[in-house]
Design a protein around this motif. Sequence first.
Motif, PDB file in Angstrom:
ATOM      1  N   ILE A 255     -16.967  21.197  25.797  1.00  0.00           N
ATOM      2  CA  ILE A 255     -17.589  22.094  24.713  1.00  0.00           C
ATOM      3  C   ILE A 255     -16.929  21.781  23.433  1.00  0.00           C
ATOM      4  O   ILE A 255     -17.712  21.666  22.361  1.00  0.00           O
ATOM      5  N   GLY A 256     -15.689  21.622  23.214  1.00  0.00           N
ATOM      6  CA  GLY A 256     -14.979  21.414  22.297  1.00  0.00           C
ATOM      7  C   GLY A 256     -15.372  20.054  21.729  1.00  0.00           C
ATOM      8  O   GLY A 256     -15.528  19.912  20.455  1.00  0.00           O
ATOM      9  N   GLU A 257     -15.504  18.907  22.457  1.00  0.00           N
ATOM     10  CA  GLU A 257     -15.617  17.601  22.089  1.00  0.00           C
ATOM     11  C   GLU A 257     -17.213  17.836  21.497  1.00  0.00           C
ATOM     12  O   GLU A 257     -17.218  16.922  20.556  1.00  0.00           O
ATOM     13  N   ALA A 258     -18.042  18.367  21.920  1.00  0.00           N
ATOM     14  CA  ALA A 258     -19.267  18.484  21.427  1.00  0.00           C
ATOM     15  C   ALA A 258     -19.497  19.031  20.294  1.00  0.00           C
ATOM     16  O   ALA A 258     -20.071  18.675  19.276  1.00  0.00           O
ATOM     17  N   ILE A 259     -18.842  20.173  19.855  1.00  0.00           N
ATOM     18  CA  ILE A 259     -18.814  20.603  18.791  1.00  0.00           C
ATOM     19  C   ILE A 259     -18.068  19.935  17.681  1.00  0.00           C
ATOM     20  O   ILE A 259     -18.718  19.665  16.525  1.00  0.00           O
ATOM     21  N   ASP A 260     -17.035  19.638  17.910  1.00  0.00           N
ATOM     22  CA  ASP A 260     -16.238  18.534  17.110  1.00  0.00           C
ATOM     23  C   ASP A 260     -17.181  17.405  16.691  1.00  0.00           C
ATOM     24  O   ASP A 260     -17.096  16.787  15.759  1.00  0.00           O
ATOM     25  N   ALA A 261     -18.090  16.854  17.518  1.00  0.00           N
ATOM     26  CA  ALA A 261     -19.146  15.809  17.104  1.00  0.00           C
ATOM     27  C   ALA A 261     -20.222  16.251  16.484  1.00  0.00           C
ATOM     28  O   ALA A 261     -21.154  15.377  16.228  1.00  0.00           O
ATOM     29  N   GLY A 262     -20.351  17.636  16.015  1.00  0.00           N
ATOM     30  CA  GLY A 262     -21.481  18.029  15.232  1.00  0.00           C
ATOM     31  C   GLY A 262     -22.753  18.631  16.108  1.00  0.00           C
ATOM     32  O   GLY A 262     -23.729  19.059  15.546  1.00  0.00           O
ATOM     33  N   PHE A 263     -22.469  18.671  17.439  1.00  0.00           N
ATOM     34  CA  PHE A 263     -23.369  19.427  18.032  1.00  0.00           C
ATOM     35  C   PHE A 263     -23.416  20.997  17.996  1.00  0.00           C
ATOM     36  O   PHE A 263     -22.364  21.705  18.329  1.00  0.00           O
ATOM     37  N   ARG A 264     -24.456  21.617  17.704  1.00  0.00           N
ATOM     38  CA  ARG A 264     -24.405  23.049  17.307  1.00  0.00           C
ATOM     39  C   ARG A 264     -25.346  23.615  18.216  1.00  0.00           C
ATOM     40  O   ARG A 264     -25.516  24.988  18.145  1.00  0.00           O
ATOM     41  N   HIS A 265     -26.097  23.230  19.248  1.00  0.00           N
ATOM     42  CA  HIS A 265     -27.029  23.970  20.159  1.00  0.00           C
ATOM     43  C   HIS A 265     -26.430  23.428  21.589  1.00  0.00           C
ATOM     44  O   HIS A 265     -26.668  22.363  21.902  1.00  0.00           O
ATOM     45  N   ILE A 266     -25.832  24.516  22.203  1.00  0.00           N
ATOM     46  CA  ILE A 266     -25.093  23.976  23.322  1.00  0.00           C
ATOM     47  C   ILE A 266     -25.750  24.624  24.729  1.00  0.00           C
ATOM     48  O   ILE A 266     -26.158  25.814  24.438  1.00  0.00           O
ATOM     49  N   VAL A 267     -26.256  23.717  25.533  1.00  0.00           N
ATOM     50  CA  VAL A 267     -27.172  24.371  26.773  1.00  0.00           C
ATOM     51  C   VAL A 267     -26.160  24.223  27.758  1.00  0.00           C
ATOM     52  O   VAL A 267     -25.542  22.929  28.320  1.00  0.00           O
ATOM     53  N   LEU A 268     -25.411  25.330  28.477  1.00  0.00           N
ATOM     54  CA  LEU A 268     -24.579  25.328  29.827  1.00  0.00           C
ATOM     55  C   LEU A 268     -25.445  25.599  30.868  1.00  0.00           C
ATOM     56  O   LEU A 268     -26.115  26.270  31.065  1.00  0.00           O
ATOM     57  N   GLY A 269     -25.304  24.504  31.694  1.00  0.00           N
ATOM     58  CA  GLY A 269     -26.056  24.115  33.073  1.00  0.00           C
ATOM     59  C   GLY A 269     -25.510  24.859  34.142  1.00  0.00           C
ATOM     60  O   GLY A 269     -24.143  24.623  34.418  1.00  0.00           O
ATOM     61  N   LEU A 270     -26.073  25.959  34.754  1.00  0.00           N
ATOM     62  CA  LEU A 270     -25.625  26.565  35.712  1.00  0.00           C
ATOM     63  C   LEU A 270     -26.086  25.998  37.111  1.00  0.00           C
ATOM     64  O   LEU A 270     -27.082  25.833  37.244  1.00  0.00           O
ATOM     65  N   SER A 271     -25.147  25.822  38.114  1.00  0.00           N
ATOM     66  CA  SER A 271     -25.761  25.500  39.216  1.00  0.00           C
ATOM     67  C   SER A 271     -25.857  26.697  40.285  1.00  0.00           C
ATOM     68  O   SER A 271     -25.007  27.514  40.100  1.00  0.00           O
ATOM     69  N   ALA A 272     -26.868  26.671  41.209  1.00  0.00           N
ATOM     70  CA  ALA A 272     -26.999  27.630  42.391  1.00  0.00           C
ATOM     71  C   ALA A 272     -26.179  27.410  43.425  1.00  0.00           C
ATOM     72  O   ALA A 272     -25.715  26.013  43.847  1.00  0.00           O
ATOM     73  N   PRO A 273     -25.637  28.380  44.257  1.00  0.00           N
ATOM     74  CA  PRO A 273     -26.155  29.604  43.840  1.00  0.00           C
ATOM     75  C   PRO A 273     -25.289  30.303  42.793  1.00  0.00           C
ATOM     76  O   PRO A 273     -24.277  30.118  42.566  1.00  0.00           O
ATOM     77  N   TYR A 274     -25.932  31.289  42.054  1.00  0.00           N
ATOM     78  CA  TYR A 274     -25.111  31.941  40.981  1.00  0.00           C
ATOM     79  C   TYR A 274     -24.358  32.960  41.339  1.00  0.00           C
ATOM     80  O   TYR A 274     -24.815  33.862  41.998  1.00  0.00           O
ATOM     81  N   PRO A 275     -23.165  32.866  40.942  1.00  0.00           N
ATOM     82  CA  PRO A 275     -22.340  34.094  41.031  1.00  0.00           C
ATOM     83  C   PRO A 275     -22.878  35.262  40.659  1.00  0.00           C
ATOM     84  O   PRO A 275     -23.420  35.175  39.677  1.00  0.00           O
ATOM     85  N   ALA A 276     -22.298  36.413  41.014  1.00  0.00           N
ATOM     86  CA  ALA A 276     -22.713  37.605  40.412  1.00  0.00           C
ATOM     87  C   ALA A 276     -22.034  37.630  39.078  1.00  0.00           C
ATOM     88  O   ALA A 276     -21.073  37.335  38.573  1.00  0.00           O
ATOM     89  N   ASP A 277     -23.066  38.551  38.169  1.00  0.00           N
ATOM     90  CA  ASP A 277     -22.472  38.468  36.602  1.00  0.00           C
ATOM     91  C   ASP A 277     -22.441  37.219  36.075  1.00  0.00           C
ATOM     92  O   ASP A 277     -21.425  37.130  35.177  1.00  0.00           O
ATOM     93  N   VAL A 278     -22.839  35.975  36.259  1.00  0.00           N
ATOM     94  CA  VAL A 278     -22.435  34.782  35.963  1.00  0.00           C
ATOM     95  C   VAL A 278     -22.846  34.623  34.596  1.00  0.00           C
ATOM     96  O   VAL A 278     -22.059  34.108  33.767  1.00  0.00           O
ATOM     97  N   ALA A 279     -23.816  35.276  33.811  1.00  0.00           N
ATOM     98  CA  ALA A 279     -24.010  35.314  32.530  1.00  0.00           C
ATOM     99  C   ALA A 279     -23.002  35.839  31.681  1.00  0.00           C
ATOM    100  O   ALA A 279     -22.287  35.067  30.490  1.00  0.00           O
ATOM    101  N   ARG A 280     -22.331  36.757  31.981  1.00  0.00           N
ATOM    102  CA  ARG A 280     -21.120  37.555  31.606  1.00  0.00           C
ATOM    103  C   ARG A 280     -20.084  36.655  31.735  1.00  0.00           C
ATOM    104  O   ARG A 280     -19.177  36.391  30.734  1.00  0.00           O
ATOM    105  N   TRP A 281     -19.987  36.296  32.902  1.00  0.00           N
ATOM    106  CA  TRP A 281     -18.865  35.227  33.017  1.00  0.00           C
ATOM    107  C   TRP A 281     -18.674  33.866  31.927  1.00  0.00           C
ATOM    108  O   TRP A 281     -17.794  33.489  31.361  1.00  0.00           O
ATOM    109  N   VAL A 282     -19.584  33.377  31.964  1.00  0.00           N
ATOM    110  CA  VAL A 282     -20.097  32.213  31.031  1.00  0.00           C
ATOM    111  C   VAL A 282     -19.853  32.582  29.703  1.00  0.00           C
ATOM    112  O   VAL A 282     -19.006  32.106  28.790  1.00  0.00           O
ATOM    113  N   THR A 283     -20.094  33.740  29.066  1.00  0.00           N
ATOM    114  CA  THR A 283     -19.848  34.120  27.838  1.00  0.00           C
ATOM    115  C   THR A 283     -18.322  34.579  27.474  1.00  0.00           C
ATOM    116  O   THR A 283     -17.854  33.998  26.637  1.00  0.00           O
TER     117      THR A 283
END
Length: 291
Positions: A255-283
Amino acid sequence: MPHTIRPRFGIMTAPSQVDYHDVLRVWREADTIPEIEHAWLFDHLLPIFGDPNGTIYEGWTLLSALAAQTRRLRLGVLVTSNRIRPPAMLAKIATTVDIVSGGRLDFGIGVGSRPSVPWAPREYEAHGLPFHDTAHAVGSLAEACTVIKRLWTETEPFDFHGTYVQVTNAFGNPKPVQRPHPPILIGGRSSATLRVVAEHADLWNIPGGDIDDVISRSALLDRYCAEIGRDPASITRSIHLPVSYDQPGTTRDAIGEAIDAGFRHIVLGLSAPYPADVARWVTDQFITEDH
């Protein structure tokens, strides 16, 4: 791209090898977390990982269902295969999702799977769809973008007789909620696709991995924009990065490399099975810590 623009983070849940209710759980949770601004599905008709005969859902139908179950997230398909649906039909489908969502659609599209990918022809052959060469795929993408935008914006029926796309008395009613039309995100990395991006896209997405290649492709897009007199900064740079649940530091570095390269729209790919409360964990792991 100016580094003063705040990154916008989102998630992607591939609707394959997973149950609908698990995807819905993650999207509902993400919809309650303001730091997660967008959410995405992908567009395949047969699995491209795991059990080749496993579960997979059609992306746009599922997207419409998720649009009705969320209130805040921007949403889209990363990215629609232009090979699967005729562009006028796709414009109608996308309009419907934009209306169902109350104007939250980001319209993702690309040429579709590359012929060089071994599994690529399988899903097309299985559904009676042609699988043309790359030149045809790129040319039809450019014409599809033209027709789709016209259907979203023009107030009278029109004909379009291109090399690849033919429509007669084409007309879109109703129009999308968003005006002049939903933002167009084009995904891809080939030189030919980047020329289509320069002409038609509001956002450009590329899979992460080799950051040097990502940077060089972004610079090539800058050049193509300059050739047609478009400000390169008018195209938001988007990147898809897979999330590692076991080694979050690896994802954080990417993520840091992408932001340093000028990318401002970051899509974080989640693999299944999804852990409980995965969206909060990612945040907590990747969004609120340093950004």
